[in-house]
Design a protein around this motif. Structure first.
Motif, PDB file in Angstrom:
ATOM      1  N   ALA A 253       0.831  -1.194   0.000  1.00 17.24           N
ATOM      2  CA  ALA A 253       0.000   0.000   0.000  1.00 17.24           C
ATOM      3  C   ALA A 253       0.869   1.248   0.000  1.00 17.24           C
ATOM      4  O   ALA A 253       1.972   1.259   0.557  1.00 17.24           O
ATOM      5  CB  ALA A 253      -0.906  -0.004   1.225  1.00 17.24           C
TER       6      ALA A 253
ATOM      7  N   CYS B  38      -2.734   0.321  -3.918  1.00 19.29           N
ATOM      8  CA  CYS B  38      -2.163  -0.941  -3.456  1.00 19.29           C
ATOM      9  C   CYS B  38      -1.748  -1.730  -4.682  1.00 19.29           C
ATOM     10  O   CYS B  38      -2.586  -2.064  -5.529  1.00 19.29           O
ATOM     11  CB  CYS B  38      -3.175  -1.713  -2.631  1.00 19.29           C
ATOM     12  SG  CYS B  38      -2.593  -3.338  -2.095  1.00 19.29           S
TER      13      CYS B  38
ATOM     14  N   CYS C 113      -4.041  -2.756   2.773  1.00 21.22           N
ATOM     15  CA  CYS C 113      -4.855  -3.410   1.760  1.00 21.22           C
ATOM     16  C   CYS C 113      -4.814  -4.908   1.985  1.00 21.22           C
ATOM     17  O   CYS C 113      -3.837  -5.446   2.520  1.00 21.22           O
ATOM     18  CB  CYS C 113      -4.425  -3.043   0.345  1.00 21.22           C
ATOM     19  SG  CYS C 113      -2.779  -3.548  -0.144  1.00 21.22           S
TER      20      CYS C 113
END
Length: 122
Positions: free
Chosen positions: A5, A21, A95
């Motif tokens: 990310a 991401c 993420c």
């Protein structure tokens, strides 16, 4: 799927940030993707998730109408556009990836280890 990310930073309340991401691995296009966050001193909190084809999207009530999740399978990337940010959005954002959105929402999916810090000043 390996995840990284980026895009966090410092922003004033009411401002916007866009997180990205980057994912690697053959299963990205078959994976649901999502974001969760951890604020200082608090438990992890689900933020948003999107199915592999983008047809199903889920948001936490706290971010509905302000955040938008999207993905680009050609770029192996998922994004989180955050508008009208509030100080309570301050957190490290991670993420996550899993075949099922429900697993992402339940915070049981694999996620990037470092996350990206978002700080919203009042």
């Amino acid at each position: 799927v390996q995840l990284q990310a980026s895009g966090g930073g410092l922003v004033q309340a009411g401002g916007s940030l866009s997180l990205s991401c980057a994912a690697s691995g053959r299963t990205f296009s078959n994976s649901a993707m999502g974001w969760f966050r951890r604020a200082p001193g608090k438990e992890r909190e689900f933020v948003a998730a999107i199915s592999w084809n983008g047809n199903t999207i889920d948001y936490a009530d706290s971010v509905k109408g302000r955040f938008t999740i999207s993905r680009d399978n050609a770029k192996n990337s998922v994004y989180l556009q955050m508008n009208n940010l509030k100080p309570e959005d301050t957190a490290v954002y991670y993420c996550a990836a899993h075949r099922l959105i429900s697993v992402i929402r339940a915070l049981r999916a694999d996620y990037d280890g470092q996350g990206t810090l978002v700080t919203v000043s009042s």
